[in-house]
Design a protein around this motif. Structure first.
Motif, short mmCIF file in Angstrom:
data_model
loop_
_atom_site.label_atom_id
_atom_site.label_comp_id
_atom_site.label_asym_id
_atom_site.label_seq_id
_atom_site.Cartn_x
_atom_site.Cartn_y
_atom_site.Cartn_z
N GLU A 8 -28.11 -12.00 -28.42
CA GLU A 8 -29.14 -11.47 -27.53
C GLU A 8 -29.80 -12.58 -26.73
O GLU A 8 -30.22 -12.37 -25.59
N ARG A 9 -29.89 -13.77 -27.31
CA ARG A 9 -30.53 -14.89 -26.63
C ARG A 9 -29.63 -15.53 -25.58
O ARG A 9 -30.11 -16.00 -24.55
N ASN A 10 -28.32 -15.59 -25.84
CA ASN A 10 -27.48 -16.42 -24.97
C ASN A 10 -26.58 -15.65 -24.02
O ASN A 10 -25.92 -16.26 -23.17
N TRP A 11 -26.53 -14.32 -24.11
CA TRP A 11 -25.56 -13.58 -23.29
C TRP A 11 -25.82 -13.78 -21.80
O TRP A 11 -24.88 -13.88 -21.00
N GLU A 12 -27.11 -13.87 -21.42
CA GLU A 12 -27.42 -13.95 -20.00
C GLU A 12 -26.94 -15.28 -19.40
O GLU A 12 -26.34 -15.30 -18.31
N ASP A 13 -27.17 -16.38 -20.11
CA ASP A 13 -26.70 -17.68 -19.63
C ASP A 13 -25.18 -17.73 -19.57
O ASP A 13 -24.60 -18.29 -18.62
N LEU A 14 -24.53 -17.15 -20.56
CA LEU A 14 -23.07 -17.11 -20.56
C LEU A 14 -22.55 -16.27 -19.40
O LEU A 14 -21.55 -16.61 -18.76
N CYS A 15 -23.24 -15.19 -19.13
CA CYS A 15 -22.85 -14.32 -18.02
C CYS A 15 -22.95 -15.05 -16.69
O CYS A 15 -22.07 -14.91 -15.82
N LEU A 16 -23.98 -15.86 -16.54
CA LEU A 16 -24.13 -16.64 -15.31
C LEU A 16 -22.97 -17.61 -15.13
O LEU A 16 -22.47 -17.80 -14.01
N VAL A 17 -22.53 -18.23 -16.23
CA VAL A 17 -21.38 -19.13 -16.17
C VAL A 17 -20.13 -18.36 -15.74
O VAL A 17 -19.39 -18.80 -14.84
N LEU A 18 -19.91 -17.22 -16.36
CA LEU A 18 -18.73 -16.42 -16.02
C LEU A 18 -18.76 -15.98 -14.55
O LEU A 18 -17.74 -16.05 -13.85
N GLU A 19 -19.91 -15.51 -14.12
CA GLU A 19 -20.02 -15.06 -12.72
C GLU A 19 -19.76 -16.22 -11.75
O GLU A 19 -19.14 -16.04 -10.71
N GLU A 20 -20.21 -17.42 -12.13
CA GLU A 20 -19.99 -18.58 -11.26
C GLU A 20 -18.52 -18.95 -11.19
O GLU A 20 -17.98 -19.17 -10.09
N VAL A 21 -17.85 -19.02 -12.33
CA VAL A 21 -16.44 -19.47 -12.31
C VAL A 21 -15.51 -18.40 -11.75
O VAL A 21 -14.39 -18.72 -11.34
N LEU A 22 -15.97 -17.15 -11.72
CA LEU A 22 -15.13 -16.07 -11.19
C LEU A 22 -15.59 -15.59 -9.82
O LEU A 22 -15.10 -14.59 -9.31
N GLU A 23 -16.51 -16.32 -9.19
CA GLU A 23 -17.16 -15.82 -7.97
C GLU A 23 -16.19 -15.56 -6.83
O GLU A 23 -16.45 -14.71 -5.96
N HIS A 24 -15.07 -16.27 -6.78
CA HIS A 24 -14.12 -16.08 -5.69
C HIS A 24 -13.07 -15.01 -6.00
O HIS A 24 -12.13 -14.81 -5.23
N GLN A 25 -13.25 -14.32 -7.14
CA GLN A 25 -12.25 -13.32 -7.54
C GLN A 25 -12.85 -11.92 -7.68
O GLN A 25 -12.23 -11.03 -8.24
N PHE A 26 -14.06 -11.73 -7.13
CA PHE A 26 -14.70 -10.42 -7.20
C PHE A 26 -13.88 -9.34 -6.51
O PHE A 26 -14.03 -8.16 -6.80
N HIS A 27 -13.03 -9.74 -5.58
CA HIS A 27 -12.29 -8.78 -4.76
C HIS A 27 -11.10 -8.17 -5.49
O HIS A 27 -10.48 -7.24 -4.98
N ARG A 28 -10.75 -8.68 -6.66
CA ARG A 28 -9.58 -8.13 -7.36
C ARG A 28 -9.91 -7.83 -8.82
O ARG A 28 -10.87 -8.33 -9.38
#
Length: 205
Positions: A8-28
């Motif tokens: 519960e404490r760390n999911w948000e920070d981990l999500c931000l990392v995932l969104e950053e590393v996948l930011e150029h792949q939102f289209h697929r």
């Protein structure tokens, strides 16, 4: 449903990392495997934030798989598959029927420090086989670096883990880097997180 305060404490920070590393792949549409999913809190949160990813949770414990199923049912998550039994220490051919080059992302959260070196080898061997070219392996843990553990609280954590199980302990970044290299991947980034945790990003070459 199981509840982990740490998740519960760390999911948000981990999500931000995932969104950053996948930011150029939102289209697929992407396919992601989570190793050692535990309670299921992370994968459900990730699925809600990243609907363009189909998530495959896994765990060796039936109790954890039951919890994941409960979270899927409670949240009506459409992009989370039913959890599978997967032991990362086994040959990748036994990884729940996954085929070679089938994954865009593999994530392991707090898995490596609670695992034997055989499991760490299995994670990197399996990732090397099941990731597509340019696919990502992301590991989140507290790490040793070149055989050194700092600060003292992390030394205590490592000692406590080894008391619980002599095969456990903080994984070494340099050892993981070599495992990655030997399985067709390179360590691309090390991201500092809260409380001495780090995310390591490995890319399939």
């Amino acid at each position: 449903m199981l509840l982990s305060p740490l998740a519960e404490r760390n999911w948000e920070d981990l999500c931000l990392v995932l969104e950053e590393v996948l930011e150029h792949q939102f289209h697929r549409q992407l396919f992601a495997l989570e190793l050692g999913s535990g309670t299921g809190q992370h994968v459900i949160r990730f699925a809600q934030k990243m609907p363009f990813v189909t998530w495959q949770p896994s765990d060796i414990k039936e109790e954890s798989r039951d919890s994941i199923k409960a979270y899927i049912a409670a949240t009506h998550a459409k992009n989370v598959l039913q959890p599978v039994h997967l032991d990362a220490s086994e040959p990748w051919e036994k990884w729940a029927g996954l085929s070679r080059n089938s994954c865009d992302v593999i994530i392991a959260i707090n898995l490596l420090q609670y695992s034997s070196f055989q499991t760490a080898q299995g994670v990197f061997t399996g990732a090397g086989q099941t990731l597509r070219q340019d696919g990502l392996l992301i590991t989140y843990a507290v790490y040793a670096i070149n055989g050194t553990i700092t600060p003292s609280c992390n030394e205590h954590l490592d000692a406590e883990l080894r008391r619980l199980n002599p095969e456990w302990g903080l994984p070494d970044v340099d050892v993981l880097r070599q495992l990655a290299y030997g399985n067709g991947m390179r360590m691309e980034r090390m991201i500092e997180m809260e409380e001495y945790y780090k995310c390591l990003i490995f890319r399939k070459l």
